[in-house]
Motif scaffolding. Structure first.
Motif, mmCIF file in Angstrom:
data_model
loop_
_atom_site.group_PDB
_atom_site.id
_atom_site.type_symbol
_atom_site.label_atom_id
_atom_site.label_comp_id
_atom_site.label_asym_id
_atom_site.label_seq_id
_atom_site.Cartn_x
_atom_site.Cartn_y
_atom_site.Cartn_z
ATOM 1 N N GLN A 273 103.280 -28.631 65.944
ATOM 2 C CA GLN A 273 103.290 -29.216 64.592
ATOM 3 C C GLN A 273 102.592 -30.588 64.591
ATOM 4 O O GLN A 273 103.063 -31.551 63.973
ATOM 5 C CB GLN A 273 104.728 -29.342 64.069
ATOM 6 N N ILE A 274 101.479 -30.629 65.288
ATOM 7 C CA ILE A 274 100.677 -31.849 65.345
ATOM 8 C C ILE A 274 99.553 -31.752 64.321
ATOM 9 O O ILE A 274 98.854 -30.730 64.234
ATOM 10 C CB ILE A 274 100.100 -32.061 66.759
ATOM 11 N N ASP A 275 99.394 -32.805 63.556
ATOM 12 C CA ASP A 275 98.334 -32.849 62.549
ATOM 13 C C ASP A 275 97.035 -33.275 63.246
ATOM 14 O O ASP A 275 96.839 -34.448 63.562
ATOM 15 C CB ASP A 275 98.704 -33.840 61.448
ATOM 16 N N LEU A 276 96.173 -32.302 63.494
ATOM 17 C CA LEU A 276 94.901 -32.551 64.165
ATOM 18 C C LEU A 276 93.827 -32.750 63.097
ATOM 19 O O LEU A 276 93.439 -31.800 62.412
ATOM 20 C CB LEU A 276 94.547 -31.381 65.091
ATOM 21 N N GLY A 277 93.352 -33.982 62.941
ATOM 22 C CA GLY A 277 92.392 -34.289 61.887
ATOM 23 C C GLY A 277 91.050 -34.750 62.424
ATOM 24 O O GLY A 277 90.895 -35.024 63.622
ATOM 25 N N PHE A 278 90.065 -34.840 61.502
ATOM 26 C CA PHE A 278 88.697 -35.187 61.892
ATOM 27 C C PHE A 278 88.150 -36.247 60.947
ATOM 28 O O PHE A 278 88.478 -36.267 59.771
ATOM 29 C CB PHE A 278 87.776 -33.957 61.852
ATOM 30 N N ASP A 279 87.299 -37.084 61.495
ATOM 31 C CA ASP A 279 86.512 -38.027 60.699
ATOM 32 C C ASP A 279 85.134 -38.071 61.342
ATOM 33 O O ASP A 279 84.808 -38.983 62.106
ATOM 34 C CB ASP A 279 87.174 -39.410 60.681
ATOM 35 N N LEU A 280 84.336 -37.058 61.040
ATOM 36 C CA LEU A 280 83.068 -36.865 61.726
ATOM 37 C C LEU A 280 81.911 -37.285 60.829
ATOM 38 O O LEU A 280 81.685 -36.698 59.773
ATOM 39 C CB LEU A 280 82.906 -35.389 62.132
ATOM 40 N N GLN A 281 81.199 -38.301 61.260
ATOM 41 C CA GLN A 281 79.987 -38.748 60.593
ATOM 42 C C GLN A 281 78.777 -38.343 61.431
ATOM 43 O O GLN A 281 78.898 -38.157 62.647
ATOM 44 C CB GLN A 281 80.018 -40.271 60.402
ATOM 45 N N PRO A 282 77.634 -38.176 60.815
ATOM 46 C CA PRO A 282 76.451 -37.788 61.598
ATOM 47 C C PRO A 282 76.235 -38.753 62.759
ATOM 48 O O PRO A 282 76.192 -39.975 62.577
ATOM 49 C CB PRO A 282 75.313 -37.868 60.580
ATOM 50 N N ALA A 283 76.117 -38.203 63.969
ATOM 51 C CA ALA A 283 75.969 -39.030 65.163
ATOM 52 C C ALA A 283 75.012 -38.337 66.130
ATOM 53 O O ALA A 283 75.345 -37.287 66.682
ATOM 54 C CB ALA A 283 77.327 -39.280 65.819
ATOM 55 N N ARG A 284 73.857 -38.926 66.322
ATOM 56 C CA ARG A 284 72.856 -38.359 67.229
ATOM 57 C C ARG A 284 72.924 -39.043 68.590
ATOM 58 O O ARG A 284 73.237 -40.221 68.684
ATOM 59 C CB ARG A 284 71.461 -38.533 66.638
ATOM 60 N N MET A 285 72.580 -38.276 69.612
ATOM 61 C CA MET A 285 72.538 -38.851 70.958
ATOM 62 C C MET A 285 71.811 -37.889 71.893
ATOM 63 O O MET A 285 71.554 -36.728 71.535
ATOM 64 C CB MET A 285 73.945 -39.126 71.485
ATOM 65 N N LYS A 286 71.483 -38.378 73.070
ATOM 66 C CA LYS A 286 70.921 -37.543 74.126
ATOM 67 C C LYS A 286 71.996 -37.299 75.165
ATOM 68 O O LYS A 286 72.679 -38.230 75.592
ATOM 69 C CB LYS A 286 69.718 -38.236 74.782
ATOM 70 N N GLY A 287 72.148 -36.035 75.562
ATOM 71 C CA GLY A 287 73.180 -35.745 76.543
ATOM 72 C C GLY A 287 73.122 -34.316 77.029
ATOM 73 O O GLY A 287 72.310 -33.501 76.565
ATOM 74 N N ASP A 288 74.001 -34.030 77.977
ATOM 75 C CA ASP A 288 74.153 -32.680 78.508
ATOM 76 C C ASP A 288 75.226 -31.967 77.682
ATOM 77 O O ASP A 288 76.387 -32.386 77.646
ATOM 78 C CB ASP A 288 74.550 -32.745 79.987
ATOM 79 N N ARG A 289 74.848 -30.893 77.011
ATOM 80 C CA ARG A 289 75.741 -30.218 76.082
ATOM 81 C C ARG A 289 77.033 -29.763 76.750
ATOM 82 O O ARG A 289 78.134 -29.979 76.230
ATOM 83 C CB ARG A 289 75.010 -29.022 75.463
ATOM 84 N N PHE A 290 76.931 -29.146 77.922
ATOM 85 C CA PHE A 290 78.116 -28.583 78.570
ATOM 86 C C PHE A 290 79.052 -29.692 79.078
ATOM 87 O O PHE A 290 80.270 -29.588 78.967
ATOM 88 C CB PHE A 290 77.696 -27.666 79.723
ATOM 89 N N MET A 291 78.464 -30.751 79.601
ATOM 90 C CA MET A 291 79.289 -31.835 80.108
ATOM 91 C C MET A 291 79.983 -32.574 78.965
ATOM 92 O O MET A 291 81.156 -32.966 79.085
ATOM 93 C CB MET A 291 78.444 -32.808 80.937
ATOM 94 N N LEU A 292 79.291 -32.767 77.857
ATOM 95 C CA LEU A 292 79.906 -33.442 76.719
ATOM 96 C C LEU A 292 81.036 -32.596 76.130
ATOM 97 O O LEU A 292 82.039 -33.136 75.649
ATOM 98 C CB LEU A 292 78.861 -33.749 75.652
ATOM 99 N N ARG A 293 80.895 -31.268 76.166
ATOM 100 C CA ARG A 293 81.999 -30.411 75.722
ATOM 101 C C ARG A 293 83.218 -30.596 76.627
ATOM 102 O O ARG A 293 84.359 -30.647 76.149
ATOM 103 C CB ARG A 293 81.555 -28.955 75.721
ATOM 104 N N ASP A 294 82.967 -30.696 77.938
ATOM 105 C CA ASP A 294 84.076 -30.960 78.857
ATOM 106 C C ASP A 294 84.736 -32.288 78.528
ATOM 107 O O ASP A 294 85.970 -32.415 78.571
ATOM 108 C CB ASP A 294 83.574 -30.982 80.313
ATOM 109 N N LEU A 295 83.958 -33.303 78.211
ATOM 110 C CA LEU A 295 84.501 -34.619 77.876
ATOM 111 C C LEU A 295 85.385 -34.529 76.629
ATOM 112 O O LEU A 295 86.516 -35.030 76.604
ATOM 113 C CB LEU A 295 83.362 -35.617 77.670
ATOM 114 N N ILE A 296 84.856 -33.887 75.571
ATOM 115 C CA ILE A 296 85.620 -33.775 74.318
ATOM 116 C C ILE A 296 86.884 -32.949 74.534
ATOM 117 O O ILE A 296 87.981 -33.323 74.074
ATOM 118 C CB ILE A 296 84.739 -33.144 73.223
ATOM 119 N N ASP A 297 86.754 -31.822 75.256
ATOM 120 C CA ASP A 297 87.913 -30.958 75.495
ATOM 121 C C ASP A 297 89.020 -31.717 76.223
ATOM 122 O O ASP A 297 90.203 -31.597 75.870
ATOM 123 C CB ASP A 297 87.499 -29.737 76.316
ATOM 124 N N ASN A 298 88.670 -32.492 77.229
ATOM 125 C CA ASN A 298 89.687 -33.190 78.007
ATOM 126 C C ASN A 298 90.345 -34.303 77.210
ATOM 127 O O ASN A 298 91.558 -34.528 77.323
ATOM 128 C CB ASN A 298 89.075 -33.756 79.298
#
Length: 396
Positions: A273-298
């Motif tokens: 029962q946790i309220d998981l919310g978002f506040d996502l604004q356009p954000a560009r960057m250079k990075g490794d897609r798979f590694m950044l997913r690991d970062l966000i997931d963790n």
């Protein structure tokens, strides 16, 4: 009186004989009978000198003060005459003091300059060692690159060569260990995923049997934990700085990547029962897609896992002039100041009552470092909750 010797000496002549700016001068002229013909009557005896025309010198005392005495025996018209002259030691003693003080000052100056030269030489000789120490102190524990030989003292070349050889051996060992972890995690993940699917199928088939359903549910939970840990080991191996390749960077929209990744945690958040919310604004960057997913997931998994039921977790991202920011904020119990530096170490856990491996934040730190970014930890409003902020520099 016939046969009596006499001496006439004017006062001017006597003053000339006694003239001296420092010492006191004494003199005496006596005949063979010891009678004083001129000078000081209390002059010490001089009749013991017998060799004619050969002056004799010795020390004596005059008016309670040490003096140097010179006596000369002469014969004038077969009449023996004794002439004595005495001088105090004041000038000599003063000269001795001046020489002694001069020698002490000279020795002191020579000692000072010798010590200064030795200190300068030692300081200059040890400067390469200090530079080497600073080089090693400024390195992170995972920096195993060789030490540069530029402008290095020749005497240190064997030492630096030995250190570089040791760093190379450690790097090879660490690389072999990371490869082993990556291979093991990859090999384990596939059969564990298959086992989880089989357990879920078995749980559905025997949902009407409470004992079987409970057992399969426990086994499924254990398998899911093993899958998660194997995924983290694989992510940890990929995030190792020595394995990171900047050539794999691509232009990404961080807000879209966050939106895709967070979908997997909605069900987990709903269970608590946790309220998981978002506040996502356009954000560009250079990075490794798979590694950044690991970062966000963790980061999101860490926030949901440690937040109590009925709390809130907010994930946001935005652009700044010189950076792109990713923020994960929760309203949980927060992290004590004494733990804030340690939580990024591998296998360090603040709360052992909650299941986890202690690798999540270590993975986040390594991935942020690979992308030239940094992660900071602050408290929420009224010191409640935790805010993780990852700052990625802009790479136009």
């Amino acid at each position: 009186m016939r046969g009596k010797t006499s001496l006439e000496l004017t006062k001017q002549a006597e003053q000339m004989l006694r003239s001296d700016h420092f010492d006191t001068m004494y003199f005496v002229v006596r005949d063979s009978n010891g009678e004083t013909l001129a000078g000081d009557h209390n002059f010490p005896p001089v009749n013991h000198v017998t060799a004619p025309n050969e002056p004799v010198t010795y020390d004596g005392v005059m008016n309670g003060e040490q003096v140097r005495i010179a006596v000369l025996y002469v014969s004038i018209e077969r009449t023996p005459i004794y002439i004595g002259i005495a001088e105090t030691f004041r000038k000599r003693n003063q000269t001795h003091y001046v020489i002694l003080i001069s020698l002490l000052l000279l020795d002191g100056a020579l000692t000072f300059f010798s010590i200064a030269i030795v200190m300068i030489a030692v300081n200059k000789g040890l400067s390469p060692l200090r530079e080497l120490r600073q080089n090693l102190d400024q390195r992170n524990h995972d920096n195993l690159t060789p030490i540069e030989f530029k402008e290095t003292a020749e005497e240190l070349s064997p030492v630096i060569g030995a250190i570089n050889s040791l760093l190379e051996n450690i790097r090879k060992g660490a690389s072999a260990q990371q490869n082993f972890l990556a291979n093991v995690a990859h090999q384990i993940r596939t059969p564990l995923t298959g086992l989880r699917l089989q357990l879920e199928w078995l749980h559905q088939r025997h949902a009407d049997e409470p004992e079987t359903a409970h057992s399969t549910e426990l086994m499924t939970s254990s398998v899911e934990r093993m899958v998660r840990q194997s995924n983290q080991l694989l992510a940890l191996a990929r995030a190792e700085p020595s394995r990171f390749k900047p050539t794999h960077l691509e232009d990404l929209l961080l807000d879209k990547l966050v939106e895709e990744s967070v979908q997997h945690f909605i069900e987990q958040a709903d269970k608590k029962q946790i309220d998981l919310g978002f506040d996502l604004q356009p954000a560009r960057m250079k990075g490794d897609r798979f590694m950044l997913r690991d970062l966000i997931d963790n980061l999101v998994d860490n926030a949901v896992r440690y937040s109590p039921p009925q709390s809130t977790v907010t994930v946001s991202c935005r652009e700044q002039e010189d950076a792109t920011l990713l923020t994960v904020e929760d309203s949980g119990p927060g992290i004590a100041p004494e733990h804030r530096e340690l939580i990024f170490d591998r296998f360090y856990r603040v709360n052992d009552k909650i299941a986890g491996s202690g690798l999540g934040l270590a993975i986040v730190r390594d991935i942020a470092k690979d992308h030239g970014g940094e992660i900071t930890l602050t408290s929420g409003e009224a010191n409640c909750g935790t805010i993780f902020t990852v700052r990625f520099p802009r790479q136009d």
